[in-house]
Design a protein around this motif. Structure first.
Motif, PDB file in Angstrom:
ATOM      1  N   ALA A  95       0.812  -1.216   0.000  1.00 14.56           N
ATOM      2  CA  ALA A  95       0.000   0.000   0.000  1.00 14.56           C
ATOM      3  C   ALA A  95       0.843   1.262   0.000  1.00 14.56           C
ATOM      4  O   ALA A  95       0.368   2.337  -0.380  1.00 14.56           O
ATOM      5  N   ARG A  96       2.101   1.163   0.424  1.00 13.77           N
ATOM      6  CA  ARG A  96       2.982   2.332   0.470  1.00 13.77           C
ATOM      7  C   ARG A  96       3.689   2.583  -0.850  1.00 13.77           C
ATOM      8  O   ARG A  96       4.314   3.632  -1.037  1.00 13.77           O
ATOM      9  N   ASP A  97       3.611   1.634  -1.763  1.00 16.46           N
ATOM     10  CA  ASP A  97       4.399   1.747  -2.999  1.00 16.46           C
ATOM     11  C   ASP A  97       3.732   0.930  -4.098  1.00 16.46           C
ATOM     12  O   ASP A  97       4.250  -0.086  -4.539  1.00 16.46           O
ATOM     13  N   PHE A  98       2.561   1.378  -4.527  1.00 20.21           N
ATOM     14  CA  PHE A  98       1.825   0.657  -5.564  1.00 20.21           C
ATOM     15  C   PHE A  98       1.591   1.576  -6.756  1.00 20.21           C
ATOM     16  O   PHE A  98       1.740   2.800  -6.672  1.00 20.21           O
ATOM     17  N   SER A  99       1.206   0.983  -7.855  1.00 17.83           N
ATOM     18  CA  SER A  99       0.853   1.763  -9.042  1.00 17.83           C
ATOM     19  C   SER A  99      -0.247   1.024  -9.788  1.00 17.83           C
ATOM     20  O   SER A  99      -0.444  -0.181  -9.607  1.00 17.83           O
ATOM     21  N   VAL A 100      -0.972   1.755 -10.615  1.00 15.34           N
ATOM     22  CA  VAL A 100      -2.016   1.170 -11.454  1.00 15.34           C
ATOM     23  C   VAL A 100      -1.756   1.585 -12.898  1.00 15.34           C
ATOM     24  O   VAL A 100      -1.165   2.645 -13.155  1.00 15.34           O
ATOM     25  N   PRO A 101      -2.168   0.758 -13.864  1.00 15.06           N
ATOM     26  CA  PRO A 101      -1.878   1.073 -15.281  1.00 15.06           C
ATOM     27  C   PRO A 101      -2.484   2.383 -15.742  1.00 15.06           C
ATOM     28  O   PRO A 101      -1.884   3.114 -16.537  1.00 15.06           O
ATOM     29  N   GLN A 102      -3.687   2.704 -15.246  1.00 17.35           N
ATOM     30  CA  GLN A 102      -4.385   3.923 -15.628  1.00 17.35           C
ATOM     31  C   GLN A 102      -5.041   4.531 -14.394  1.00 17.35           C
ATOM     32  O   GLN A 102      -5.435   3.802 -13.472  1.00 17.35           O
ATOM     33  N   PRO A 103      -5.200   5.859 -14.370  1.00 17.97           N
ATOM     34  CA  PRO A 103      -5.897   6.482 -13.230  1.00 17.97           C
ATOM     35  C   PRO A 103      -7.312   5.941 -13.081  1.00 17.97           C
ATOM     36  O   PRO A 103      -7.959   5.558 -14.064  1.00 17.97           O
ATOM     37  N   VAL A 104      -7.790   5.916 -11.855  1.00 17.18           N
ATOM     38  CA  VAL A 104      -9.123   5.375 -11.556  1.00 17.18           C
ATOM     39  C   VAL A 104     -10.018   6.495 -11.035  1.00 17.18           C
ATOM     40  O   VAL A 104      -9.549   7.549 -10.607  1.00 17.18           O
ATOM     41  N   ASP A 105     -11.323   6.225 -11.060  1.00 17.89           N
ATOM     42  CA  ASP A 105     -12.295   7.229 -10.633  1.00 17.89           C
ATOM     43  C   ASP A 105     -12.470   7.273  -9.117  1.00 17.89           C
ATOM     44  O   ASP A 105     -12.902   8.282  -8.568  1.00 17.89           O
ATOM     45  N   ALA A 106     -12.146   6.164  -8.456  1.00 18.96           N
ATOM     46  CA  ALA A 106     -12.305   6.109  -6.997  1.00 18.96           C
ATOM     47  C   ALA A 106     -11.341   5.084  -6.425  1.00 18.96           C
ATOM     48  O   ALA A 106     -10.977   4.110  -7.086  1.00 18.96           O
ATOM     49  N   VAL A 107     -10.944   5.320  -5.181  1.00 21.53           N
ATOM     50  CA  VAL A 107     -10.141   4.373  -4.413  1.00 21.53           C
ATOM     51  C   VAL A 107     -10.874   4.106  -3.110  1.00 21.53           C
ATOM     52  O   VAL A 107     -11.368   5.042  -2.461  1.00 21.53           O
ATOM     53  N   VAL A 108     -10.967   2.842  -2.727  1.00 25.26           N
ATOM     54  CA  VAL A 108     -11.549   2.479  -1.434  1.00 25.26           C
ATOM     55  C   VAL A 108     -10.537   1.635  -0.665  1.00 25.26           C
ATOM     56  O   VAL A 108      -9.721   0.927  -1.246  1.00 25.26           O
ATOM     57  N   CYS A 109     -10.584   1.730   0.658  1.00 29.11           N
ATOM     58  CA  CYS A 109      -9.698   0.942   1.517  1.00 29.11           C
ATOM     59  C   CYS A 109     -10.437   0.708   2.828  1.00 29.11           C
ATOM     60  O   CYS A 109     -10.631   1.651   3.600  1.00 29.11           O
ATOM     61  N   LEU A 110     -10.832  -0.549   3.071  1.00 27.90           N
ATOM     62  CA  LEU A 110     -11.744  -0.829   4.174  1.00 27.90           C
ATOM     63  C   LEU A 110     -11.159  -1.761   5.226  1.00 27.90           C
ATOM     64  O   LEU A 110     -10.148  -2.420   5.008  1.00 27.90           O
ATOM     65  N   ASP A 111     -11.861  -1.802   6.341  1.00 23.79           N
ATOM     66  CA  ASP A 111     -11.660  -2.742   7.437  1.00 23.79           C
ATOM     67  C   ASP A 111     -10.356  -2.539   8.189  1.00 23.79           C
ATOM     68  O   ASP A 111      -9.692  -3.499   8.591  1.00 23.79           O
ATOM     69  N   GLY A 112     -10.005  -1.265   8.433  1.00 20.25           N
ATOM     70  CA  GLY A 112      -8.855  -0.951   9.273  1.00 20.25           C
ATOM     71  C   GLY A 112      -7.517  -1.345   8.694  1.00 20.25           C
ATOM     72  O   GLY A 112      -6.527  -1.412   9.431  1.00 20.25           O
ATOM     73  N   ALA A 113      -7.449  -1.575   7.391  1.00 19.03           N
ATOM     74  CA  ALA A 113      -6.179  -1.990   6.785  1.00 19.03           C
ATOM     75  C   ALA A 113      -5.086  -0.949   6.993  1.00 19.03           C
ATOM     76  O   ALA A 113      -3.913  -1.291   7.186  1.00 19.03           O
ATOM     77  N   LEU A 114      -5.459   0.328   6.978  1.00 23.74           N
ATOM     78  CA  LEU A 114      -4.464   1.393   7.106  1.00 23.74           C
ATOM     79  C   LEU A 114      -3.836   1.432   8.492  1.00 23.74           C
ATOM     80  O   LEU A 114      -2.736   1.973   8.659  1.00 23.74           O
ATOM     81  N   ASN A 115      -4.507   0.846   9.485  1.00 19.31           N
ATOM     82  CA  ASN A 115      -3.919   0.801  10.827  1.00 19.31           C
ATOM     83  C   ASN A 115      -2.690  -0.096  10.895  1.00 19.31           C
ATOM     84  O   ASN A 115      -1.910  -0.026  11.844  1.00 19.31           O
ATOM     85  N   HIS A 116      -2.497  -0.932   9.888  1.00 19.94           N
ATOM     86  CA  HIS A 116      -1.301  -1.778   9.846  1.00 19.94           C
ATOM     87  C   HIS A 116      -0.062  -1.003   9.375  1.00 19.94           C
ATOM     88  O   HIS A 116       1.046  -1.535   9.453  1.00 19.94           O
ATOM     89  N   LEU A 117      -0.240   0.197   8.857  1.00 22.92           N
ATOM     90  CA  LEU A 117       0.912   1.008   8.459  1.00 22.92           C
ATOM     91  C   LEU A 117       1.686   1.408   9.709  1.00 22.92           C
ATOM     92  O   LEU A 117       1.111   1.839  10.708  1.00 22.92           O
ATOM     93  N   ASP A 118       3.004   1.303   9.654  1.00 23.20           N
ATOM     94  CA  ASP A 118       3.825   1.374  10.862  1.00 23.20           C
ATOM     95  C   ASP A 118       3.984   2.771  11.448  1.00 23.20           C
ATOM     96  O   ASP A 118       4.193   2.914  12.652  1.00 23.20           O
ATOM     97  N   ALA A 119       3.924   3.818  10.600  1.00 22.89           N
ATOM     98  CA  ALA A 119       4.243   5.162  11.082  1.00 22.89           C
ATOM     99  C   ALA A 119       3.530   6.199  10.216  1.00 22.89           C
ATOM    100  O   ALA A 119       3.131   5.903   9.091  1.00 22.89           O
ATOM    101  N   PRO A 120       3.370   7.440  10.730  1.00 20.87           N
ATOM    102  CA  PRO A 120       2.727   8.481   9.936  1.00 20.87           C
ATOM    103  C   PRO A 120       3.366   8.681   8.566  1.00 20.87           C
ATOM    104  O   PRO A 120       2.668   8.992   7.592  1.00 20.87           O
ATOM    105  N   GLY A 121       4.680   8.508   8.480  1.00 17.23           N
ATOM    106  CA  GLY A 121       5.335   8.634   7.177  1.00 17.23           C
ATOM    107  C   GLY A 121       4.845   7.605   6.184  1.00 17.23           C
ATOM    108  O   GLY A 121       4.740   7.879   4.976  1.00 17.23           O
TER     109      GLY A 121
END
Length: 257
Positions: A95-121
């Motif tokens: 999640a910290r270093d991903f890319s997609v082939p083309q821009p998208v109209d929306a991004v969703v991220c559910l169920d507390g997945a972002l809480n697994h990120l280690d630091a504000p950076g």
């Protein structure tokens, strides 16, 4: 950032997906009403593909990104038909270093997945990637757990059912907003016992952390008329307290950047 083993992914799919199954249709309805011309969605930290399947059912093209091969393995086994049709693409990326082939109209991220990120950076890096993946004017909808979700990490809890015997024990440090949880035991799959052994690490991100990370990525907080907080969650101590479990955020990519 924590990634899930295949055995824990199977356990997670069976026992910890109630909220996301409940919420994903409501999220899809909001996207449909707020962005009638939506065509493509990125499901970041897509897990076992529950939200991705709901989004595909709307007729949108969906890219699911997850760091955990185990979670993607469950998704691929369930959603082979959507993969074959071209409506769904799954990609193993951080999640910290991903890319997609083309821009998208929306991004969703559910169920507390972002809480697994280690630091504000790491949160800023993730949101920067989200901003780069979005079309101008595109929107980002996500949730983060509140501290009430993590309080049970200081205790020992036992799940003892016919299909699984699982013990959870760990520690949540309220001062630093960080914690570690060990999940271990046995899960029966296809008539065979499978050992589950997973260590989870999470961090609390409050409104100031979220606002700073969004600003750094050129994303602007926006209102939404779906519920902003939820109490019940199978995997957290929030199931035993009236304190909200998580907060739902919406942000929009500025067209002036």
């Amino acid at each position: 950032m924590t990634f899930y083993t295949p055995e824990f992914s199977a356990f997670f799919e069976s026992y910890y997906t109630g909220w996301v199954r409940h919420y994903s249709p409501r999220l899809a309805a909001f996207l449909r009403e707020s962005a009638p011309n939506i065509r493509s969605v990125l499901d970041l930290c897509c897990g076992t593909g529950i939200t991705a399947e709901v989004l595909c059912d709307e007729g949108w093209t969906v890219t699911g990104v997850d760091r955990s091969p185990g979670m993607l393995g469950v998704a691929r086994r369930k959603l082979g038909g959507l993969l074959d049709s071209g409506h769904l693409r799954l990609s193993e990326q951080d999640a910290r270093d991903f890319s997609v082939p083309q821009p998208v109209d929306a991004v969703v991220c559910l169920d507390g997945a972002l809480n697994h990120l280690d630091a504000p950076g790491d949160l800023e890096r993730c949101f920067t990637r989200v901003g780069e993946a979005l079309e101008d004017g595109g929107q980002f909808l996500f949730d983060v757990f509140e501290t009430s979700h993590f309080r049970h990490w200081d205790n020992l809890t036992l799940l003892d059912e016919a299909q699984a015997v699982i013990v959870k024990r760990g520690v949540w440090d309220a001062d630093s907003g960080t914690g570690m949880l060990r999940v271990s035991g046995v899960l029966e799959q296809d008539g065979r016992p499978q050992r589950v052994d997973q260590t989870l690490r999470s961090r609390y991100y409050g409104p100031d952390d979220i606002a700073a990370a969004l600003k750094s990525a050129g994303l602007v907080l926006a209102e939404h008329d779906i519920e902003t907080s939820y109490v019940k969650c199978e995997s957290g101590s929030c199931s035993r307290t009236p304190t909200p479990c998580r907060t739902i955020y919406r942000a929009v990519k500025s067209t002036s950047r």
